[in-house]
Every structure is written in C-alpha cells, then in structure tokens.
Design a protein around this motif. Structure first.
Motif, PDB file in Angstrom:
ATOM      1  N   ARG A 179     -80.620 -57.211  26.735  1.00 33.98           N
ATOM      2  CA  ARG A 179     -80.020 -55.755  27.476  1.00 33.98           C
ATOM      3  C   ARG A 179     -79.652 -55.478  26.136  1.00 33.98           C
ATOM      4  N   GLU A 180     -79.413 -55.392  24.977  1.00 30.35           N
ATOM      5  CA  GLU A 180     -79.641 -54.933  23.441  1.00 30.35           C
ATOM      6  C   GLU A 180     -80.341 -53.743  23.376  1.00 30.35           C
ATOM      7  N   LEU A 181     -82.391 -55.058  22.932  1.00 28.65           N
ATOM      8  CA  LEU A 181     -83.131 -53.694  22.846  1.00 28.65           C
ATOM      9  C   LEU A 181     -83.687 -53.307  24.369  1.00 28.65           C
ATOM     10  N   HIS A 182     -83.338 -53.179  24.869  1.00 26.94           N
ATOM     11  CA  HIS A 182     -83.677 -52.880  26.171  1.00 26.94           C
ATOM     12  C   HIS A 182     -84.041 -51.327  25.655  1.00 26.94           C
ATOM     13  N   PHE A 209     -84.696 -60.058   5.840  1.00 27.73           N
ATOM     14  CA  PHE A 209     -86.022 -58.489   6.602  1.00 27.73           C
ATOM     15  C   PHE A 209     -85.301 -57.532   7.478  1.00 27.73           C
ATOM     16  N   LYS A 210     -84.987 -58.261   9.003  1.00 30.11           N
ATOM     17  CA  LYS A 210     -84.953 -57.469   9.600  1.00 30.11           C
ATOM     18  C   LYS A 210     -83.173 -56.814   9.834  1.00 30.11           C
ATOM     19  N   ILE A 211     -83.435 -55.709   8.876  1.00 31.26           N
ATOM     20  CA  ILE A 211     -82.041 -54.770   9.507  1.00 31.26           C
ATOM     21  C   ILE A 211     -82.245 -53.691  10.019  1.00 31.26           C
ATOM     22  N   LEU A 212     -83.442 -54.065  10.662  1.00 31.95           N
ATOM     23  CA  LEU A 212     -82.863 -52.557  11.791  1.00 31.95           C
ATOM     24  C   LEU A 212     -82.561 -53.177  13.131  1.00 31.95           C
ATOM     25  N   THR A 215     -78.479 -53.213  12.697  1.00 31.95           N
ATOM     26  CA  THR A 215     -78.467 -51.853  12.315  1.00 31.95           C
ATOM     27  C   THR A 215     -78.112 -52.062  14.668  1.00 31.95           C
ATOM     28  N   ILE A 216     -79.083 -52.287  15.183  1.00 30.91           N
ATOM     29  CA  ILE A 216     -79.076 -52.209  16.328  1.00 30.91           C
ATOM     30  C   ILE A 216     -78.306 -52.671  17.044  1.00 30.91           C
ATOM     31  N   ILE A 217     -77.994 -54.129  17.072  1.00 33.69           N
ATOM     32  CA  ILE A 217     -76.996 -55.227  17.915  1.00 33.69           C
ATOM     33  C   ILE A 217     -75.931 -54.839  17.259  1.00 33.69           C
ATOM     34  N   ARG A 223     -77.649 -43.355  19.577  1.00 31.95           N
ATOM     35  CA  ARG A 223     -79.220 -42.724  20.928  1.00 31.95           C
ATOM     36  C   ARG A 223     -79.905 -42.818  19.676  1.00 31.95           C
ATOM     37  N   LYS A 224     -80.976 -43.557  20.326  1.00 28.26           N
ATOM     38  CA  LYS A 224     -82.440 -43.850  19.883  1.00 28.26           C
ATOM     39  C   LYS A 224     -83.637 -42.789  20.132  1.00 28.26           C
ATOM     40  N   VAL A 225     -84.377 -42.657  19.693  1.00 26.35           N
ATOM     41  CA  VAL A 225     -86.040 -42.208  20.069  1.00 26.35           C
ATOM     42  C   VAL A 225     -86.593 -43.121  19.176  1.00 26.35           C
TER      43      VAL A 225
END
Length: 396
Positions: A179-182, A209-212, A215-217, A223-225
C-alpha cells in the motif's frame, strides 16, 4: 573558510566547513554523500555549476572517505564561486547508518527549503536538477523522484546483474509495503528532491543505502511525482554495493515494518532456533552416546548452546549501536540468564518426561520454547541494553 559545529548532535565533534560562504540564503541544497570519490569531484562540480544556473544553490558534501576526497573538494571549490560549497567530513566512529546516515546528517545542516539527494559518481545527471526543482517549487509537490523504472528512462549504467538484484530488492519491498509504495515505480533510487519541512527528521533511523524508501514509509502523506532519467555509467571510483548492504536493506525493511524491537525479536528467534538444534544434538549425544543422566545432559547442552547463541547474538542481533557493558561482562550475564532459565526448565522437563512419560527431547524443546520470549526480554533490556534506544515506526 567558516567552520560550524553540528548542533543537532551535541555529543559529536562533527564540523561543517563552509568553503565558499555567501550571505545569500540558498533556494536549493544539493546533498551529495561521498566515499572515496576524489576522481569525480572536479567534473561533478563543473556540471552542477552549469546545470543550476541562476538557482541559488549550496552543495553539501557529507564525506566518509579514507582517501583525499576532502582535500580535492577544498581545492576545487574555489573555482566555483557561484555556488556555496560545504563539507561535512565524518570520522569512522561518526559514520552511523551508512549512506542513509550521511543523508540524514546532511539534511540537518541544509539551509535551503528543498534538498536534492544525489550520488557523487555522475550516474545521476546534474542536468535534471532544474526540472526537479521547478516541479517542487512551482506545484504542491513534496517529493520528486528521479525514477529508473519509467518507460522513458534509460539504465545503460546498470549491468544485467545489478538490474536483476535491484528489481529483486524492489519486489521484496513491495511485498512488505504494498500500500505504501503504490504509485511509486522506483522506491530504491538514490536521486530525489524533497521539501524539507514536509518530513520529520526525528523519525528517521537509517540503515544502509535506501534512504528514499525510509523517507516514503516514515512520511506516508508526501505528495509525490516522478521523472524519468538516464542512469549513466560511473565516471570514476568503485561501486559501494556489497553483501553487507543487502543485509542492512533487509534489516531496514523489517525494522520499518515491525519496529526495531520487533526486528530484534525475529533475529533473536532465528538465533534461538539454531541454538535449539545445537542444544538438541548435544543433549542427545550426551544422553545416548555418553550415557549421562538426561537432566545432567540438559545442563551440559545448555552450556554448549549458550556459547553458540551468545556469539551469534553478539555478532548479528545486537551488532548495531553502543551498549552499556563490555563483551565479557555480557558473556557472563548471558550465562547467568541461561542458568537461571535452567532452574525453571529443569522441573518442566522432569515433569513432562518422568511423570507424564514424554520423550526427553520433546520435553526439552517445549521448555526452550516457553523460555524464549522471557530470555529475549532479559537480553534486550539487561544484557544488551543500549545507550540510546531506537523508536519503532509510529504508523499514521
């Protein structure tokens, strides 16, 4: 050269060098973690300077190098007076959290409202920065992701093996955070721009490494693009990817989903399962081959499996962060804990075996299972008690 002490980490001696310091407040911070990237600095700064144009920009290098990268940054900075260049060089003992920790440290000292994170090896093209900045500055957007997975993207800089590994890691993340990465095609990219006041830095506990992804979780309302881009070939230096990074990635996923204590319990349970095998084999050998009375064999098996469990727990489950006591003190405490547990397990095994007629190996397994949770709580809060505990993810 202006040197500032990093205020957000009072126990640290990390200092930020403002090499090209101007009184103008920047509109954009370019945050570049570096580790032995001396061969890339000159070309990187040249392309950044040309790309950002009139955008008031500061470049913050967070450097974990063991080579002369800091010296190259200082020497090169004088040739690019149109941008502020700042250097945060971390000593080995300050490099917590890997690349993600470097990004968090850089965000804490950023002076601009927008922070663009990019690698220092030129696989992320600086020429895309103005478009990313325009999207965030001109629209209600908090996070601009430079995606390698868009149909228009080009990933010629990734070889087949790295492509397969990257997609595999991506799939694992989606299985856990569907759901979070939809709607996010590339949650593992290292090239993104974020509105700083839209994220809570205090919620971050980076690993690897995976800081993005974190950040998302941890900030689900962003609001993403996304933008497509050409992921280029490394200009100089060596890739930092390793099996250690893969392990830290899996640990990050589990800690994001279950919290740090949940992750530790899962790891502790895995270690415990391996210890049960060792314990069972030692118990059977002592009882069946050496003909020792089964309750005495239980004690001998406990000594052997406790030694196994301690060093595996020490090296894996609680290998990160500072703990209050020394290793040999922890070793003694671990043995005391297991012998105290044996005082409880012994009667359980005796009742199940001698009174209820259960096979002694089964009785032993039941007693170990009963004590697992209690042993973990004692290990986490008593033996491996940390100086600073990491808070689990508070879901919204």
């Amino acid at each position: 050269m202006l040197i500032e002490t990093l205020p957000e980490v009072p126990s640290s001696k990390i200092q930020v060098e403002s090499i090209n310091f101007r009184e103008i407040k920047p509109a954009l911070t370019l945050l570049i973690p570096t580790k032995n990237e001396s061969g890339n600095i000159e070309l990187l700064l040249s392309r950044i300077s040309q790309a950002v144009g009139a955008i008031q920009t500061e470049v913050v290098f967070v450097d974990d190098s063991s080579d002369n990268t800091p010296e190259i940054i200082r020497e090169t900075a004088d040739r690019y007076c149109s941008i502020d260049i700042r250097l945060l060089h971390r000593q080995p003992e300050e490099r917590l959290g890997g690349l993600g920790g470097a990004v968090l440290a850089g965000m804490r000292v950023a002076r601009a409202p927008f922070v663009c994170v990019m690698d220092g090896d030129l696989q992320h093209p600086p020429e895309l920065i103005p478009e990313m900045f325009a999207l965030a500055d001109g629209q209600p957007v908090d996070l601009v992701i430079a995606s390698r997975r868009k149909s228009e993207s080009n990933t010629s800089g990734l070889n087949t093996l790295r492509t397969v590994i990257s997609r595999g890691l991506d799939l694992i993340a989606r299985m856990i955070f569907l759901r979070e990465l939809h709607g996010v095609s590339d949650p593992l990219t290292g090239f993104f721009l974020v509105r700083l006041d839209a994220i809570d830095l205090e919620r971050f506990h980076p690993q690897g490494f995976k800081i993005l992804l974190e950040t998302i979780i941890r900030n689900p309302r962003l609001r993403k693009v996304e933008l497509a881009f050409h992921f280029g070939s490394r200009n100089a230096g060596k890739s930092k990817a390793s099996s250690r990074e893969a392990y830290e990635y899996v640990s990050l996923l589990l800690s994001l989903r279950f919290g740090t204590r949940g992750l530790h319990f899962i790891e502790f349970a895995i270690v415990g399962a391996s210890g049960i095998l060792v314990n069972t084999f030692a118990l059977a050998f002592a009882t069946e081959v050496l003909k020792i009375y089964y309750l005495i064999s239980v004690a001998l098996a406990t000594v052997i499996s406790s030694t196994w469990n301690f060093f595996l727990t020490e090296g894996w489950v609680f290998s990160f962060g500072k703990v209050r006591s020394g290793r040999w003190k922890r070793f003694v405490l671990f043995f005391v804990m297991n012998n105290l547990a044996l005082l409880v397990r012994g009667p359980i095994i005796y009742v199940l075996t001698s009174l209820a007629g259960m096979y002694y190996l089964i009785s032993n397994l039941i007693s170990l299972g009963i004590m697992t949770v209690l042993r973990y709580l004692l290990a986490d809060t008593w033996i491996w008690s940390r100086k600073q505990s990491v808070q689990p993810l508070n879901r919204e």
